[in-house]
Design a protein around this motif. Sequence first.
Motif, mmCIF file in Angstrom:
data_model
loop_
_atom_site.group_PDB
_atom_site.id
_atom_site.type_symbol
_atom_site.label_atom_id
_atom_site.label_comp_id
_atom_site.label_asym_id
_atom_site.label_seq_id
_atom_site.Cartn_x
_atom_site.Cartn_y
_atom_site.Cartn_z
ATOM 1 N N LEU A 1 7.773 8.222 -3.847
ATOM 2 C CA LEU A 1 7.290 7.238 -4.824
ATOM 3 C C LEU A 1 7.992 5.898 -4.642
ATOM 4 N N GLU A 2 9.261 5.947 -4.284
ATOM 5 C CA GLU A 2 10.010 4.714 -4.036
ATOM 6 C C GLU A 2 9.416 3.965 -2.834
ATOM 7 N N THR A 3 8.951 4.711 -1.845
ATOM 8 C CA THR A 3 8.331 4.096 -0.673
ATOM 9 C C THR A 3 7.030 3.398 -1.056
ATOM 10 N N SER A 4 6.228 4.059 -1.875
ATOM 11 C CA SER A 4 4.993 3.426 -2.346
ATOM 12 C C SER A 4 5.313 2.160 -3.138
ATOM 13 N N PHE A 5 6.303 2.257 -4.009
ATOM 14 C CA PHE A 5 6.704 1.084 -4.791
ATOM 15 C C PHE A 5 7.162 -0.041 -3.868
ATOM 16 N N TYR A 6 7.977 0.298 -2.876
ATOM 17 C CA TYR A 6 8.468 -0.705 -1.921
ATOM 18 C C TYR A 6 7.291 -1.402 -1.246
ATOM 19 N N PHE B 1 4.169 -1.844 -2.263
ATOM 20 C CA PHE B 1 3.436 -2.741 -3.142
ATOM 21 C C PHE B 1 4.293 -3.912 -3.601
ATOM 22 N N PHE B 2 5.596 -3.696 -3.752
ATOM 23 C CA PHE B 2 6.491 -4.781 -4.134
ATOM 24 C C PHE B 2 6.541 -5.835 -3.034
ATOM 25 N N MET B 3 6.800 -5.386 -1.804
ATOM 26 C CA MET B 3 6.865 -6.335 -0.689
ATOM 27 C C MET B 3 5.501 -6.982 -0.442
ATOM 28 N N GLY B 4 4.451 -6.185 -0.538
ATOM 29 C CA GLY B 4 3.106 -6.731 -0.363
ATOM 30 C C GLY B 4 2.780 -7.777 -1.409
ATOM 31 N N SER B 5 3.234 -7.554 -2.639
ATOM 32 C CA SER B 5 2.998 -8.531 -3.708
ATOM 33 C C SER B 5 3.728 -9.840 -3.434
ATOM 34 N N ILE B 6 4.940 -9.745 -2.942
ATOM 35 C CA ILE B 6 5.691 -10.965 -2.606
ATOM 36 C C ILE B 6 4.989 -11.730 -1.487
ATOM 37 N N ILE B 7 4.608 -11.019 -0.440
ATOM 38 C CA ILE B 7 3.950 -11.669 0.703
ATOM 39 C C ILE B 7 2.611 -12.265 0.286
ATOM 40 N N MET B 8 1.801 -11.484 -0.441
ATOM 41 C CA MET B 8 0.501 -12.001 -0.878
ATOM 42 C C MET B 8 0.670 -13.137 -1.877
ATOM 43 N N GLY B 9 1.694 -13.064 -2.712
ATOM 44 C CA GLY B 9 1.956 -14.151 -3.652
ATOM 45 C C GLY B 9 2.235 -15.453 -2.931
ATOM 46 N N LEU B 10 3.028 -15.383 -1.872
ATOM 47 C CA LEU B 10 3.313 -16.590 -1.090
ATOM 48 C C LEU B 10 2.064 -17.109 -0.389
ATOM 49 N N SER C 1 -2.365 3.517 10.716
ATOM 50 C CA SER C 1 -1.657 4.630 11.352
ATOM 51 C C SER C 1 -0.171 4.319 11.489
ATOM 52 N N PHE C 2 0.146 3.104 11.898
ATOM 53 C CA PHE C 2 1.552 2.693 11.955
ATOM 54 C C PHE C 2 2.177 2.756 10.573
ATOM 55 N N GLU C 3 1.464 2.237 9.583
ATOM 56 C CA GLU C 3 1.979 2.225 8.224
ATOM 57 C C GLU C 3 2.253 3.640 7.736
ATOM 58 N N GLY C 4 1.326 4.551 8.003
ATOM 59 C CA GLY C 4 1.513 5.935 7.579
ATOM 60 C C GLY C 4 2.753 6.560 8.185
ATOM 61 N N ALA C 5 2.942 6.350 9.482
ATOM 62 C CA ALA C 5 4.109 6.911 10.164
ATOM 63 C C ALA C 5 5.405 6.275 9.673
ATOM 64 N N ILE C 6 5.397 4.965 9.534
ATOM 65 C CA ILE C 6 6.602 4.254 9.092
ATOM 66 C C ILE C 6 6.983 4.667 7.683
ATOM 67 N N TYR C 7 6.002 4.694 6.780
ATOM 68 C CA TYR C 7 6.314 5.011 5.387
ATOM 69 C C TYR C 7 6.623 6.482 5.168
ATOM 70 N N ALA C 8 6.095 7.356 5.997
ATOM 71 C CA ALA C 8 6.485 8.767 5.904
ATOM 72 C C ALA C 8 7.967 8.909 6.229
ATOM 73 N N GLU C 9 8.413 8.166 7.230
ATOM 74 C CA GLU C 9 9.835 8.208 7.604
ATOM 75 C C GLU C 9 10.697 7.556 6.534
ATOM 76 N N LEU C 10 10.254 6.415 6.010
ATOM 77 C CA LEU C 10 11.006 5.755 4.944
ATOM 78 C C LEU C 10 11.094 6.657 3.717
ATOM 79 N N GLY C 11 10.017 7.397 3.444
ATOM 80 C CA GLY C 11 9.997 8.306 2.304
ATOM 81 C C GLY C 11 11.068 9.379 2.388
#
Length: 142
Positions: free
Chosen positions: A33-38, A40-49, A17-27
């Motif tokens: 689409l840039e928000t979705s990319f952001y 997954f990009f950040m998630g990939s970096i964090i999960m990669g580490l 729910s937090f993610e939905g609200a935050i990303y709706a605002e970022l969008g």
Amino acid sequence: MRYIFYVLALLAGAALSFEGAIYAELGKTIGQLETSFYNFFMGSIIMGLLWLFFGKGRLSYAVEAPKWTLLGGLLGVVYLTAIVVSVPFVGVGISMVAVIIGQLIMSMIIEHFGWLGSKKTKINKEKIFAVLSMIIALILIN
């Protein structure tokens, strides 16, 4: 012990729910689409580490896994992008309840037929009543 996992699932739902609200605002600022990319990009970096330092599996074996098991990434993109697009129009609450209803319906179908390696659990009147109750809740909070 089992209740710890219920609490964990509840916390995951709250985080969504937090993610939905935050990303709706970022969008609104950078685009949907840039928000979705952001995300997954950040998630990939964090999960990669995390994988680099704590991973114990064999990621290279992904090529040996059944191909349908690799659809999770695609489904994640569909889910997140749908949330980013819908929250500004219908709100966080309605979007999240609609997501839960979709999850309930599809999980009942998957378990009813035993698809995707799940244990077969028949759809019964109680489950149907639960979904109808959620649909009524969706209508009432609208």
